[in-house]
Design an enzyme around this catalytic site. Structure first.
Site, mmCIF file in Angstrom:
data_model
loop_
_atom_site.group_PDB
_atom_site.id
_atom_site.type_symbol
_atom_site.label_atom_id
_atom_site.label_comp_id
_atom_site.label_asym_id
_atom_site.label_seq_id
_atom_site.Cartn_x
_atom_site.Cartn_y
_atom_site.Cartn_z
ATOM 1 N N ARG A 50 0.813 -1.206 0.000
ATOM 2 C CA ARG A 50 0.000 0.000 0.000
ATOM 3 C C ARG A 50 0.852 1.264 0.000
ATOM 4 O O ARG A 50 0.310 2.374 0.004
ATOM 5 C CB ARG A 50 -0.873 0.015 1.250
ATOM 6 C CG ARG A 50 -2.352 -0.280 0.989
ATOM 7 C CD ARG A 50 -3.007 -0.347 2.344
ATOM 8 N NE ARG A 50 -4.409 -0.149 2.350
ATOM 9 C CZ ARG A 50 -5.303 -1.149 2.414
ATOM 10 N NH1 ARG A 50 -4.913 -2.396 2.344
ATOM 11 N NH2 ARG A 50 -6.572 -0.872 2.525
ATOM 12 N N ARG B 167 -21.551 -2.636 3.094
ATOM 13 C CA ARG B 167 -20.780 -3.686 3.749
ATOM 14 C C ARG B 167 -20.730 -3.450 5.264
ATOM 15 O O ARG B 167 -20.811 -4.373 6.053
ATOM 16 C CB ARG B 167 -19.352 -3.720 3.167
ATOM 17 C CG ARG B 167 -18.474 -4.818 3.757
ATOM 18 C CD ARG B 167 -17.186 -4.985 2.967
ATOM 19 N NE ARG B 167 -16.179 -4.011 3.338
ATOM 20 C CZ ARG B 167 -14.958 -3.927 2.790
ATOM 21 N NH1 ARG B 167 -14.621 -4.754 1.819
ATOM 22 N NH2 ARG B 167 -14.098 -3.029 3.180
ATOM 23 N N ARG C 65 -9.843 7.048 3.966
ATOM 24 C CA ARG C 65 -9.221 5.881 3.327
ATOM 25 C C ARG C 65 -9.039 6.117 1.824
ATOM 26 O O ARG C 65 -8.033 5.717 1.244
ATOM 27 C CB ARG C 65 -10.064 4.625 3.581
ATOM 28 C CG ARG C 65 -9.867 4.094 5.003
ATOM 29 C CD ARG C 65 -11.037 3.295 5.490
ATOM 30 N NE ARG C 65 -11.216 2.038 4.811
ATOM 31 C CZ ARG C 65 -12.372 1.362 4.807
ATOM 32 N NH1 ARG C 65 -13.430 1.840 5.431
ATOM 33 N NH2 ARG C 65 -12.449 0.222 4.191
HETATM 34 P P1 ADP Z 1 -9.996 -1.910 2.643
HETATM 35 O O1 ADP Z 1 -11.439 -2.274 2.708
HETATM 36 O O2 ADP Z 1 -9.709 -0.473 2.987
HETATM 37 O O3 ADP Z 1 -9.305 -2.409 1.406
HETATM 38 P P2 ADP Z 1 -8.450 -3.707 4.321
HETATM 39 O O4 ADP Z 1 -9.338 -4.746 4.877
HETATM 40 O O5 ADP Z 1 -7.483 -4.094 3.258
HETATM 41 O O6 ADP Z 1 -9.403 -2.563 3.903
HETATM 42 O O7 ADP Z 1 -7.615 -2.988 5.492
HETATM 43 C C1 ADP Z 1 -8.241 -2.410 6.607
HETATM 44 C C2 ADP Z 1 -7.282 -1.450 7.293
HETATM 45 O O8 ADP Z 1 -6.088 -2.158 7.709
HETATM 46 C C3 ADP Z 1 -6.744 -0.312 6.413
HETATM 47 O O9 ADP Z 1 -7.625 0.798 6.381
HETATM 48 C C4 ADP Z 1 -5.416 0.010 7.132
HETATM 49 O O10 ADP Z 1 -5.627 0.771 8.294
HETATM 50 C C5 ADP Z 1 -4.907 -1.351 7.543
HETATM 51 N N1 ADP Z 1 -4.042 -1.947 6.510
HETATM 52 C C6 ADP Z 1 -4.342 -3.012 5.717
HETATM 53 N N2 ADP Z 1 -3.317 -3.288 4.878
HETATM 54 C C7 ADP Z 1 -2.351 -2.377 5.156
HETATM 55 C C8 ADP Z 1 -1.055 -2.106 4.620
HETATM 56 N N3 ADP Z 1 -0.538 -2.845 3.618
HETATM 57 N N4 ADP Z 1 -0.338 -1.095 5.153
HETATM 58 C C9 ADP Z 1 -0.823 -0.361 6.145
HETATM 59 N N5 ADP Z 1 -2.035 -0.532 6.684
HETATM 60 C C10 ADP Z 1 -2.805 -1.512 6.198
#
Ligand code: ADP
Length: 195
Positions: free
Chosen positions: A89, A128, A146
């Site tokens: 990310r 969701r 986000r």
């Molecule tokens: P989304 O629905 O935003 O794709 P995820 O389920 O992938 O959500 O992630 C939820 C949260 O976990 C993100 O908003 C972030 O806070 C954290 N997160 C997930 N992956 C990463 C990453 N690679 N680096 C930093 N934070 C992360």
């Protein structure tokens, strides 16, 4: 080995599509979002640290995220390949991933970006949130943050792989089957170039 990055904004359908791709291509699915939720649910030290960021819609610091990802890859060496979902990310995470895979004699085969408009993802996330109870999906301000973080910190990851001709855009609007077919078409052409 085929190593895919399933890329796209929050709510673009990465988790749904990853589950289907895993079945078809027998790859290991690694979702950093799922890993963080697991740690938060079990109230581990890592979970406690992550919570401070996820609940605001911010990224968890790279030092925590990269270590967690590396552990997961190291625990599962004998696989056909990986589907990375929600990782990398940041460009820093992408560089760490390239290094990690390089040390294993492999690399990213393709990044596929599910493209969906901001309006559509906001609608999907709020829906969701109602079903899953995920706190970060229930608040419009957190969702906005986000999307902002995605644009500022995460889009550069796609450019990182575009520079080596490994980034592909897939239309993320349509039925789950339609989007899945588009992804598979792209993956088949990538596979044809590496086999
Ligand atoms: P989304 O629905 O935003 O794709 P995820 O389920 O992938 O959500 O992630 C939820 C949260 O976990 C993100 O908003 C972030 O806070 C954290 N997160 C997930 N992956 C990463 C990453 N690679 N680096 C930093 N934070 C992360």
């Amino acid at each position: 080995m085929i190593n895919l990055i399933l890329f796209g904004p929050p709510g673009s359908g990465k988790g749904t599509q990853a589950a289907r791709l895993v079945e078809k291509y027998e790859l290991l699915h690694i979702s950093t979002g799922d890993l963080f939720r697991y740690h938060m649910k079990n109230d581990t030290l890592l979970g406690q640290k992550a919570k401070q960021y996820t609940e605001k819609g911010e990224l968890v610091p790279d030092s925590i995220t990269i270590g967690m990802l590396r552990d997961k890859v190291e625990e599962n060496p004998d696989v056909n390949g990986y589907i990375f979902d929600g990782f990398p990310r940041t460009v820093n995470q992408a560089e760490a991933l390239d290094k990690l895979l390089g040390s294993k004699g492999t690399s990213i085969s393709a990044l596929t970006e599910l493209r969906v408009s901001d309006e559509e993802i906001t609608t999907r996330l709020l829906l969701r949130g109602k079903d899953s109870g995920r706190a970060d999906d229930q608040d419009v301000e957190i969702i906005k943050n986000r999307i902002k973080v995605y644009k500022e910190d995460t889009i550069p990851v796609a450019l990182h792989y575009a520079q080596i001709d490994k980034a592909f855009i897939v239309d993320g609007i349509g039925s789950i089957d339609e989007v899945f077919d588009r992804l598979c078409q792209r993956i088949e052409s990538v596979k044809a170039t590496i086999e």
